[in-house]
Design a protein around this motif. Sequence first.
Motif, PDB file in Angstrom:
ATOM      1  N   LEU A 175      -6.628 -15.050  -0.502  1.00 50.14           N
ATOM      2  CA  LEU A 175      -7.143 -15.140   0.858  1.00 50.14           C
ATOM      3  C   LEU A 175      -6.540 -13.975   1.634  1.00 50.14           C
ATOM      4  O   LEU A 175      -5.323 -13.773   1.596  1.00 50.14           O
ATOM      5  N   ALA A 176      -7.371 -13.211   2.331  1.00 50.00           N
ATOM      6  CA  ALA A 176      -6.885 -12.006   3.006  1.00 50.00           C
ATOM      7  C   ALA A 176      -7.425 -11.939   4.428  1.00 50.00           C
ATOM      8  O   ALA A 176      -8.639 -12.052   4.645  1.00 50.00           O
ATOM      9  N   LEU A 177      -6.511 -11.759   5.386  1.00 47.52           N
ATOM     10  CA  LEU A 177      -6.878 -11.495   6.776  1.00 47.52           C
ATOM     11  C   LEU A 177      -6.556 -10.035   7.060  1.00 47.52           C
ATOM     12  O   LEU A 177      -5.392  -9.660   7.195  1.00 47.52           O
ATOM     13  N   ASP A 178      -7.599  -9.201   7.123  1.00 42.98           N
ATOM     14  CA  ASP A 178      -7.416  -7.751   7.163  1.00 42.98           C
ATOM     15  C   ASP A 178      -7.962  -7.132   8.438  1.00 42.98           C
ATOM     16  O   ASP A 178      -9.028  -7.513   8.941  1.00 42.98           O
ATOM     17  N   LEU A 179      -7.244  -6.144   8.909  1.00 50.63           N
ATOM     18  CA  LEU A 179      -7.740  -5.238   9.929  1.00 50.63           C
ATOM     19  C   LEU A 179      -8.611  -4.204   9.231  1.00 50.63           C
ATOM     20  O   LEU A 179      -8.167  -3.524   8.297  1.00 50.63           O
ATOM     21  N   THR A 180      -9.874  -4.077   9.641  1.00 47.90           N
ATOM     22  CA  THR A 180     -10.770  -3.137   8.982  1.00 47.90           C
ATOM     23  C   THR A 180     -11.834  -2.668   9.984  1.00 47.90           C
ATOM     24  O   THR A 180     -11.740  -2.936  11.184  1.00 47.90           O
ATOM     25  N   TRP A 181     -12.831  -1.947   9.503  1.00 48.60           N
ATOM     26  CA  TRP A 181     -13.897  -1.368  10.326  1.00 48.60           C
ATOM     27  C   TRP A 181     -15.200  -2.073  10.013  1.00 48.60           C
ATOM     28  O   TRP A 181     -15.439  -2.490   8.879  1.00 48.60           O
ATOM     29  N   ALA A 182     -16.046  -2.214  11.014  1.00 43.06           N
ATOM     30  CA  ALA A 182     -17.376  -2.793  10.796  1.00 43.06           C
ATOM     31  C   ALA A 182     -18.387  -2.108  11.692  1.00 43.06           C
ATOM     32  O   ALA A 182     -18.040  -1.465  12.694  1.00 43.06           O
ATOM     33  N   GLU A 183     -19.665  -2.242  11.334  1.00 39.42           N
ATOM     34  CA  GLU A 183     -20.745  -1.705  12.144  1.00 39.42           C
ATOM     35  C   GLU A 183     -20.756  -2.371  13.516  1.00 39.42           C
ATOM     36  O   GLU A 183     -20.171  -3.434  13.709  1.00 39.42           O
ATOM     37  N   GLU A 202       0.046  -2.434  12.596  1.00 44.89           N
ATOM     38  CA  GLU A 202      -0.557  -1.378  13.408  1.00 44.89           C
ATOM     39  C   GLU A 202      -1.288  -0.433  12.477  1.00 44.89           C
ATOM     40  O   GLU A 202      -0.685   0.150  11.568  1.00 44.89           O
ATOM     41  N   ALA A 203      -2.588  -0.289  12.676  1.00 42.74           N
ATOM     42  CA  ALA A 203      -3.396   0.589  11.822  1.00 42.74           C
ATOM     43  C   ALA A 203      -4.711   0.897  12.530  1.00 42.74           C
ATOM     44  O   ALA A 203      -5.140   0.139  13.419  1.00 42.74           O
ATOM     45  N   ARG A 204      -5.340   1.998  12.131  1.00 45.41           N
ATOM     46  CA  ARG A 204      -6.600   2.401  12.738  1.00 45.41           C
ATOM     47  C   ARG A 204      -7.611   2.760  11.654  1.00 45.41           C
ATOM     48  O   ARG A 204      -7.852   3.932  11.372  1.00 45.41           O
ATOM     49  N   PRO A 205      -8.228   1.756  11.056  1.00 46.75           N
ATOM     50  CA  PRO A 205      -9.244   2.035  10.047  1.00 46.75           C
ATOM     51  C   PRO A 205     -10.484   2.658  10.671  1.00 46.75           C
ATOM     52  O   PRO A 205     -10.880   2.302  11.795  1.00 46.75           O
ATOM     53  N   THR A 206     -11.093   3.603   9.980  1.00 46.39           N
ATOM     54  CA  THR A 206     -12.283   4.281  10.498  1.00 46.39           C
ATOM     55  C   THR A 206     -13.488   4.103   9.585  1.00 46.39           C
ATOM     56  O   THR A 206     -14.523   4.711   9.808  1.00 46.39           O
ATOM     57  N   THR A 207     -13.336   3.273   8.553  1.00 41.20           N
ATOM     58  CA  THR A 207     -14.420   3.033   7.609  1.00 41.20           C
ATOM     59  C   THR A 207     -14.204   1.681   6.962  1.00 41.20           C
ATOM     60  O   THR A 207     -13.070   1.189   6.901  1.00 41.20           O
ATOM     61  N   PHE A 208     -15.296   1.089   6.473  1.00 40.18           N
ATOM     62  CA  PHE A 208     -15.176  -0.223   5.830  1.00 40.18           C
ATOM     63  C   PHE A 208     -14.406  -0.153   4.515  1.00 40.18           C
ATOM     64  O   PHE A 208     -14.032  -1.190   3.954  1.00 40.18           O
ATOM     65  N   THR A 209     -14.134   1.059   4.025  1.00 37.86           N
ATOM     66  CA  THR A 209     -13.366   1.202   2.786  1.00 37.86           C
ATOM     67  C   THR A 209     -11.861   1.214   3.037  1.00 37.86           C
ATOM     68  O   THR A 209     -11.077   1.404   2.101  1.00 37.86           O
ATOM     69  N   GLN A 210     -11.467   1.047   4.283  1.00 32.42           N
ATOM     70  CA  GLN A 210     -10.052   0.979   4.645  1.00 32.42           C
ATOM     71  C   GLN A 210      -9.750  -0.405   5.224  1.00 32.42           C
ATOM     72  O   GLN A 210     -10.539  -0.934   6.013  1.00 32.42           O
ATOM     73  N   ALA A 211      -8.623  -0.977   4.821  1.00 34.02           N
ATOM     74  CA  ALA A 211      -8.240  -2.295   5.313  1.00 34.02           C
ATOM     75  C   ALA A 211      -6.746  -2.489   5.124  1.00 34.02           C
ATOM     76  O   ALA A 211      -6.128  -1.893   4.226  1.00 34.02           O
ATOM     77  N   ALA A 212      -6.168  -3.339   5.958  1.00 35.94           N
ATOM     78  CA  ALA A 212      -4.747  -3.666   5.824  1.00 35.94           C
ATOM     79  C   ALA A 212      -4.504  -4.991   6.530  1.00 35.94           C
ATOM     80  O   ALA A 212      -5.084  -5.259   7.586  1.00 35.94           O
ATOM     81  N   GLY A 213      -3.626  -5.803   5.939  1.00 39.42           N
ATOM     82  CA  GLY A 213      -3.343  -7.071   6.593  1.00 39.42           C
ATOM     83  C   GLY A 213      -2.466  -7.986   5.782  1.00 39.42           C
ATOM     84  O   GLY A 213      -1.651  -7.544   4.949  1.00 39.42           O
ATOM     85  N   LEU A 214      -2.660  -9.278   6.029  1.00 35.59           N
ATOM     86  CA  LEU A 214      -1.839 -10.351   5.475  1.00 35.59           C
ATOM     87  C   LEU A 214      -2.623 -11.068   4.380  1.00 35.59           C
ATOM     88  O   LEU A 214      -3.803 -11.378   4.563  1.00 35.59           O
ATOM     89  N   VAL A 215      -1.963 -11.352   3.249  1.00 39.21           N
ATOM     90  CA  VAL A 215      -2.647 -12.011   2.142  1.00 39.21           C
ATOM     91  C   VAL A 215      -1.856 -13.216   1.662  1.00 39.21           C
ATOM     92  O   VAL A 215      -0.630 -13.226   1.664  1.00 39.21           O
ATOM     93  N   LEU A 216      -2.596 -14.250   1.248  1.00 41.28           N
ATOM     94  CA  LEU A 216      -2.081 -15.297   0.378  1.00 41.28           C
ATOM     95  C   LEU A 216      -2.638 -14.987  -1.003  1.00 41.28           C
ATOM     96  O   LEU A 216      -3.857 -14.934  -1.180  1.00 41.28           O
ATOM     97  N   TRP A 217      -1.753 -14.803  -1.961  1.00 40.85           N
ATOM     98  CA  TRP A 217      -2.152 -14.185  -3.228  1.00 40.85           C
ATOM     99  C   TRP A 217      -1.814 -15.072  -4.410  1.00 40.85           C
ATOM    100  O   TRP A 217      -0.711 -15.619  -4.497  1.00 40.85           O
ATOM    101  N   TYR A 218      -2.776 -15.227  -5.306  1.00 39.77           N
ATOM    102  CA  TYR A 218      -2.465 -15.757  -6.636  1.00 39.77           C
ATOM    103  C   TYR A 218      -2.705 -14.680  -7.685  1.00 39.77           C
ATOM    104  O   TYR A 218      -1.818 -14.314  -8.426  1.00 39.77           O
ATOM    105  N   ASN A 219      -3.920 -14.165  -7.743  1.00 43.46           N
ATOM    106  CA  ASN A 219      -4.213 -13.047  -8.648  1.00 43.46           C
ATOM    107  C   ASN A 219      -5.459 -12.326  -8.150  1.00 43.46           C
ATOM    108  O   ASN A 219      -5.947 -12.602  -7.049  1.00 43.46           O
ATOM    109  N   THR A 220      -5.974 -11.403  -8.948  1.00 44.61           N
ATOM    110  CA  THR A 220      -7.092 -10.581  -8.481  1.00 44.61           C
ATOM    111  C   THR A 220      -8.375 -11.379  -8.319  1.00 44.61           C
ATOM    112  O   THR A 220      -9.326 -10.880  -7.727  1.00 44.61           O
ATOM    113  N   GLU A 221      -8.402 -12.605  -8.824  1.00 43.84           N
ATOM    114  CA  GLU A 221      -9.598 -13.431  -8.686  1.00 43.84           C
ATOM    115  C   GLU A 221      -9.392 -14.620  -7.769  1.00 43.84           C
ATOM    116  O   GLU A 221     -10.314 -15.417  -7.589  1.00 43.84           O
ATOM    117  N   SER A 222      -8.208 -14.761  -7.200  1.00 43.75           N
ATOM    118  CA  SER A 222      -7.942 -15.870  -6.269  1.00 43.75           C
ATOM    119  C   SER A 222      -6.975 -15.383  -5.191  1.00 43.75           C
ATOM    120  O   SER A 222      -5.780 -15.228  -5.456  1.00 43.75           O
TER     121      SER A 222
END
Length: 530
Positions: A405-413, A383-403
Motif C-alpha cells: 500500500l503506497a501513499l505517494d506524492l506524484t503528478w497528475a493531469e 518534500e518533493a516536486r514531481p513534474t511527471t507521472f513517472t515520478q513519485a515519493a511517499g510512505l509505504v506499507l510493504w510486504y513484497n513487490t506484489e503486495s
Amino acid sequence: MTLLHNPVIRGFAPDPSMVRVGDWYYVATSSFEWFPTIPLHRSRDLAHWEYAGHVEGAVPGDSLAGVPDSGGIWAPSLSWDGERFWVVYSIVRSVGTPYFDTDTYVATATEAAGEWTAPRRIASHGFDPALFHDGGRLWLLNLQNDHRPGGRRFAGIVLTELDRETLAPVGDTHLLLQHERLVEGPKLVHKDGWYHLVLAEGGTGFEHGVLVARSREITGPYELDSQPLLTSRDDPSLPLQKAGHGELVQLPDGSWVLSHLTARPLNTPNGPRCPLGRETAIQAVTWDAEGWPRLRHGGPHPSIEVDVSTHPRSSEQPAPSADPLGWPWSTLRAAPDPSWADAAARPGWIRLRGRHGPESWWAHSLLAQRITEHRAEAQVTVEARPTTFTQAAGLVLWYNTESYLALDLTWAEPEGEEQRGQQWRDRGGRTVLSLVERDEGSTRQVAVVDVPTESAFTIGVTVEDGVARFWSLGAHGVRTPVGPELDFTRLSDDHGSKLRFTGAMAGIHAVDLVGAAFTADFTGFRLSCG
C-alpha cells in the motif's frame, strides 16, 4: 529466574538459530531479499534482546538484484566452536520451482558484531544447512532436494563431513532420515551418548512443528520420537501459531531451552493471517526418563510466558547506531548507497533518488522498518516536486513487490482531463497524493487528493484490527483521511497464491522511471508499534 514473554524478538524474525557464548545468547534470523543480511540479536537473560549487528558481506558482490520475492538468504545457522562464530546459509535464487538454485556459504568471525570472513561456497544439497562441531570434526547437515519429475522434492536429511580448513567434503554424504512429512531445518545436539537430530516438520505455515530423532552414531540410523516436541497445528485457538524450526541450547546451570519460530495471527473472513511475519520465541525444555526432550510445561504447545534460569538483564545499553541509515532500517536486495539514499545532503533529512518502480527486483529506492505489533502507526514529512507521472515519493506499507500500500506524492493531469501520458504537461497538471493498493496481479488507485507543493507536509498511516487508514496532517495538526480503509492483512505470508516468507514493513520510497534523477527529502519518520 527470569520471566520471558513470547515472542522475544517480534516482527519478521524467522528461523532463529541460537547459540550461547559465555553469558551471552546470540540469535541469527533469515533476511531473505532484505539487507542487512542475517540480522544478529543478543541477550543475557533470554527475555530482552538487542540488535547486535549482522553478517556483513554475506552476499558475494553485496547484491541480490534479480532475486525474487522471498528468495535470498534462508535459515542461517549460527554455531560456536570455542574460538569463533560460524554461520552457514543458503542463498535461494529460485522460488516456487523444483530447483531452488541454491548457493550455500560459510563465514566466520571472532565477534558476532565484528568483521566476518568473506563467504566461502560449500556443497549445496538444498536449503536449511547447519554446521555441527564434534570433537574437532566439522559436519554439514542439509535438506536434500530432488528436483526430478516424480521425485521427492524434499528427499530427506543428509550429512557430510567437511575439512575444517578447506571446507571440502571428506568422505561420503550420508542419508540420515526420510519421513512421510516434510522435514527440514536440521540441527544436531550430542547428549548422554545420543546424537539428537532436531527437525522442522510439516512446512513453515500453520502445520509447522519440531520433531526429534536420535542415534548412537552420528551417521545413523536415526529413530524418530513418537511425538512432536513442539507444534500448534492441532489447536487453532492458540495465540502462538506456526510453532516450529527449533534449536536446543543448554544453559550454564545445565537446563535447556528451545528457540523456535512462531506467529501471532489475526482472524479474518479469509482465515487467520499473520502480517507481522514469523517471529522468534523460546520455550523451557526438560528430558524425560527415556532421554527425549519435552517442553517443561507439558504437551507440545508453545507458551507465551516462560521462566528461564538466566543472569539478570545487563544494565548496559547498546550504543545507538551512528549511521542514520543503519538498523532498524532495511533495504531491498542491496545495502543503502549514497547514490540513492543520502543522509548527508540535508542535515536532519534523508534524500532518496528515485529509481525503478515498486515492482522491481533490481533497484527500488526503499527504506523500511519492521512492524512488530498488530497496532502500529507510521508518519513522515516529505518534500518533493514531481513534474511527471513517472515520478513519485511517499510512505509505504510493504510486504513484497506484489503486495503493498503506497501513499505517494506524484503528478497528475488537470482534474477532469483524460489520462493519456504527458500531453497535458504544458497545461500545468497538478501535484497530488495518490493512494495505491497492489495485490497479486492487480494494482488500483483508490484515492487522489490535490496537495500544495510550496512546502513539506506530513503523511501517515494507522494500522489497527487488520485495517490500514492513511491520512495527511493539515493545519493545527488535524488529520485528514486519504482514501478508504484498506486490508492490511493482505500483507502477510497467508495471502496470495505464491510462497511468502517475510513480514510487513513500513517505510519511505522514491520512484523515477525515466530519468532516475528525481529526489525527495524525508524527515521525522516515526514508526510506533503497540
